[in-house]
Write an enzyme that holds these catalytic residues in place. Structure first.
Site, mmCIF file in Angstrom:
data_model
loop_
_atom_site.group_PDB
_atom_site.id
_atom_site.type_symbol
_atom_site.label_atom_id
_atom_site.label_comp_id
_atom_site.label_asym_id
_atom_site.label_seq_id
_atom_site.Cartn_x
_atom_site.Cartn_y
_atom_site.Cartn_z
ATOM 1 N N CYS A 67 0.886 -1.129 -0.068
ATOM 2 C CA CYS A 67 0.062 -0.035 -0.112
ATOM 3 C C CYS A 67 0.784 1.334 -0.057
ATOM 4 O O CYS A 67 2.145 1.020 -0.491
ATOM 5 C CB CYS A 67 -1.104 0.102 1.219
ATOM 6 S SG CYS A 67 -0.256 0.105 2.746
ATOM 7 N N HIS A 100 13.304 -15.022 12.692
ATOM 8 C CA HIS A 100 12.716 -15.060 14.001
ATOM 9 C C HIS A 100 11.343 -15.174 14.107
ATOM 10 O O HIS A 100 10.866 -15.747 15.139
ATOM 11 C CB HIS A 100 13.329 -13.841 14.871
ATOM 12 C CG HIS A 100 14.920 -13.995 15.008
ATOM 13 N ND1 HIS A 100 15.630 -13.047 15.769
ATOM 14 C CD2 HIS A 100 15.904 -14.858 14.488
ATOM 15 C CE1 HIS A 100 16.847 -13.388 15.978
ATOM 16 N NE2 HIS A 100 16.960 -14.500 15.265
ATOM 17 N N HIS A 135 12.704 -19.696 18.713
ATOM 18 C CA HIS A 135 11.497 -18.852 18.068
ATOM 19 C C HIS A 135 10.301 -19.346 17.884
ATOM 20 O O HIS A 135 9.323 -18.574 17.999
ATOM 21 C CB HIS A 135 12.148 -18.332 16.915
ATOM 22 C CG HIS A 135 13.513 -17.731 17.075
ATOM 23 N ND1 HIS A 135 13.674 -16.349 17.523
ATOM 24 C CD2 HIS A 135 14.841 -17.967 16.453
ATOM 25 C CE1 HIS A 135 14.982 -16.173 17.575
ATOM 26 N NE2 HIS A 135 15.543 -17.073 16.866
#
Ligand code: RB5
Length: 143
Positions: A67, A100, A135
């Site tokens: 956008c 991550h 993670h």
């Protein structure tokens, strides 16, 4: 190679078209979910459309939403438990959000980024894998 879904509003239309052209040269399978012109439209509609499509196969698909700033698209996309949409303004962010955060949607701002930087961010995002390990536990804490 993962399938790529891409969508934009009018504010991201030119960058979306540029990325489609460049990614096709690199043999990515890329599906364009609109918008198809510069007429004013509503970015949440395109974010929702891409999210619905991506949820059909999160293992083998990544998304790109463009956008004007990347902000509206990231806000609109991040409303589903399967979706981790990340706005990135440099390659370091693109690399780390894959390693991550296991981000599955890259959000870009056409009015923020030059085309070459946007392409480099996109290539970094698409070519970087999730590191899992510690993670994964952190991502599970989202829900
Ligand atoms: C459209 O003018 C603009 O608001 C939109 O592209 C986006 O930047 C919203 O976050």
């Amino acid at each position: 190679m993962k399938k790529i879904l891409i969508a934009s509003d009018h504010g991201g239309f030119h960058l979306k078209q540029f990325l489609i052209t460049e990614l096709k040269k690199e043999n990515y399978t890329i599906e364009d979910l609109g918008t198809d012109n510069l007429d004013s439209c509503d970015y949440p509609d395109y974010a929702k459309k891409l999210v619905l499509e991506l949820k059909k196969d999160t293992q083998n698909t990544l998304g790109i939403l463009v956008c004007g700033t990347g902000i509206g698209m990231s806000m609109a996309a991040n409303r589903d438990a399967d979706i981790f949409a990340a706005i990135c303004t440099n390659e370091f962010m693109a690399s780390l959000t894959r390693k991550h955060n296991n981000a599955n949607i890259l959000c870009l701002g056409e009015r923020v980024l030059g085309t070459e930087l946007a392409l480099n961010i996109t290539k970094t995002f698409l070519n970087t894998e999730f590191e899992a390990g510690r993670h994964s536990k952190r991502l599970a804490l989202f829900s």
